[in-house]
Motif scaffolding. Structure first.
Motif, PDB file in Angstrom:
ATOM      1  N   ARG A   1      -0.096  22.359   0.782  1.00 31.39           N
ATOM      2  CA  ARG A   1      -0.644  21.383  -0.158  1.00 31.39           C
ATOM      3  C   ARG A   1      -1.586  22.049  -1.159  1.00 31.39           C
ATOM      4  NH1 ARG A   1       0.707  16.873  -2.701  1.00 31.39           N
ATOM      5  NH2 ARG A   1      -1.043  15.468  -3.050  1.00 31.39           N
TER       6      ARG A   1
ATOM      7  N   THR B   1      -1.557  10.955 -10.352  1.00 27.06           N
ATOM      8  CA  THR B   1      -0.846  10.292 -11.448  1.00 27.06           C
ATOM      9  C   THR B   1      -1.767   9.322 -12.180  1.00 27.06           C
ATOM     10  OG1 THR B   1       1.264  10.472 -10.280  1.00 27.06           O
ATOM     11  CG2 THR B   1       1.117   8.825 -12.025  1.00 27.06           C
TER      12      THR B   1
ATOM     13  N   ASP C   1      -0.895  12.115  -4.345  1.00 27.85           N
ATOM     14  CA  ASP C   1      -0.025  12.227  -5.525  1.00 27.85           C
ATOM     15  C   ASP C   1      -0.169  11.006  -6.432  1.00 27.85           C
ATOM     16  OD1 ASP C   1       0.979  14.703  -4.821  1.00 27.85           O
ATOM     17  OD2 ASP C   1       2.673  13.865  -3.695  1.00 27.85           O
TER      18      ASP C   1
END
Length: 496
Positions: free
Chosen positions: A368, A318, A314
């Motif tokens: 996921r 980002t 994650d």
């Protein structure tokens, strides 16, 4: 030293200094990443199609017209025709680890054997059979767009991870679902879903509105031989996939090379340039996910490590969204992470609900991939793929003697809810419930709490699109270019 020589020396020194400083301060390219971060998820695949002759001989006609008499082994690719002698037996080991066994007298042509260039988890295999019998044990497909099909004229059988038998005798085509389920379509007839123990027959070119579907018993020598071979292949594949995962990951904690690997990764993710750092973070997240799955399979890991790898992923996403301005490059990086997560599922392919730790990790990998889906349509397709896989796994565990499946009411109720929206899936669920009634105690929770689903008539499904053939090599694997399964370095449309 002469002035001219001194000037030349100083000029060369200045050029060297500038080059040195440029290398030191320029953002590292992806090729400058350490080998452990350049590894590609395609390493989880075999990457070549191998023909093995077990008995008799095989005539292999290449797509370019070259004819090869094969007595032992050869590689095959798209467009190749394979003719087995009447006294022969042969096996094709596909690049995605699926296996097809060819009887004597088989005549077939490979029409697809490729994977997506940016997502090696999307695989396609298709062959057209003119005569003979082909038994296929298909590796579990981990991408919703993947396919494995056998065809003869207008009759096409498609599977997503099962064993099935496909035979052609003149105009008569027969499809047998040996495990799980097979979808069959013929001419203008509606698609039929065959569950385990069902067979469909059709006459190629017939305009019949329905296939002839019957039950069958796999009791002859051909079925017995292939079932035994499938069981043996399963154990071999399990070891092979683990070895590939090991090679992809490299050194693990406590092993020689681990500390050096960590220093290299720290240097890469510490790059000052935001875009270079984002690329390194994505590569590191892929590696951490692979390491955590390997540790689980080897019995030294934990689900916490898997979750930590997801958190790292994650953070990498980002960073990519913030620093990588090129839309195509950003999509490629995010796709590489999705492909890694999906292909890691292959290391857990044989994990069933009776193995709580490994199966929980398998479920988290599925969650996921769903969370990383690009859009709502992909989410829907992944939901269908995962529900089929869960049902088949629950069925396999039950057939293997795991009676705890008889108490999994929450899981079965969830599958039943999905079956109300999907008629073909309802057919699969009905087959599972039939097994449950036969194998579970009379008052088992899933039998008392769950009525049989209402099964609608099979509905026509759109014919799958022809898979696009990969025309460019994937990223380097350990510094070496990996050619797609349908193209060699010379551009031939085959796996050589």
């Amino acid at each position: 030293m002469k002035p001219s020589a001194l000037a030349a020396f100083l000029g060369a020194a200045l050029v060297a200094l500038v080059a040195f400083l440029f290398v030191r301060i320029a953002p590292p390219s992806e090729s400058a990443l350490p080998a452990s971060l350049r590894a590609n998820a395609a390493q989880m695949l075999a990457l070549t199609n191998r023909l093995e002759v077990e008995q008799g001989s095989v005539r292999l006609t290449r797509v370019d017209g070259e004819v090869v008499e094969v007595a032992a082994e050869a590689r095959v690719g798209i467009g190749d025709r394979i003719e087995v002698s009447t006294d022969g037996l042969a096996t094709i080991r596909w690049f995605d680890d699926s296996v097809s066994r060819l009887s004597g007298g088989t005549d077939m042509r490979v029409t697809a054997a490729d994977y997506a260039p940016l997502d090696p988890s999307e695989t396609h295999v298709r062959f057209e059979l003119t005569a003979g019998t082909v038994w296929s044990k298909v590796a579990g497909l981990v991408d919703d767009a993947s396919s494995f099909e056998a065809a003869s004229g207008s009759v096409v059988a498609g599977v997503r991870g099962t064993a099935f038998n496909f035979a052609v005798d003149g105009p008569l085509v027969r499809v047998e679902a040996v495990e799980h389920a097979v979808s069959v379509r013929a001419a203008d007839a509606p698609v039929s879903v065959l569950t385990r123990g069902k067979a469909a027959q059709a006459v190629d070119g017939s305009s019949a509105r329905a296939l002839s579907v019957t039950s069958f018993k796999a009791s002859d020598a051909w079925h017995a031989r292939n079932k035994a071979a499938d069981a043996k292949e399963g154990e071999t594949l399990k070891r092979l996939v683990l070895a590939r995962l090991r090679a992809r990951v490299g050194a693990m904690p406590g092993e020689t090379g681990w500390e050096e690997k960590q220093r290299e990764i720290a240097l890469a993710v510490g790059a000052e340039d935001p875009a270079a750092r984002a690329k390194a973070l994505i590569a590191a997240a892929r590696l951490r996910a692979a390491e955590s799955v390997l540790a689980l399979v080897e019995g030294t890991g934990s689900r916490g490590a898997v979750e930590a790898a997801f958190v790292q992923g994650d953070e990498a996403i980002t960073a990519v969204n913030a620093a990588v301005t090129d839309e195509g490059e950003r999509a490629r990086l995010l796709q590489s992470l999705r492909a890694e997560i999906k292909l890691l599922g292959r290391a857990l392919e044989q994990a069933l609900p009776d193995d709580e730790a490994l199966y929980a990790a398998k479920e988290r990998l599925r969650d996921r991939t769903w969370a990383l889906a690009e859009d709502a349509q992909e989410c829907e397709r992944l939901t269908a793929l995962h529900n089929r896989a869960k049902l088949f796994e629950l069925q396999d565990a039950l057939l293997g003697g795991w009676t705890d499946a008889c108490s999994m009411t929450a899981e079965v109720d969830s599958l039943r809810d999905y079956a109300l929206e999907d008629a073909p899936f309802a057919t699969l669920l009905e087959a599972f419930l039939a097994d449950a009634k036969r194998l579970c105690p009379r008052r088992a929770p899933i039998l008392s709490a769950l009525p049989a689903p209402v099964v609608s008539a099979p509905v026509p499904l759109p014919a799958p699109e022809e898979p696009s053939v990969v025309s460019a090599p994937l990223e380097p694997v350990n510094g070496q270019a990996v050619m797609p399964a349908d193209q060699d370095a010379g551009g031939k449309p085959s796996a050589y």
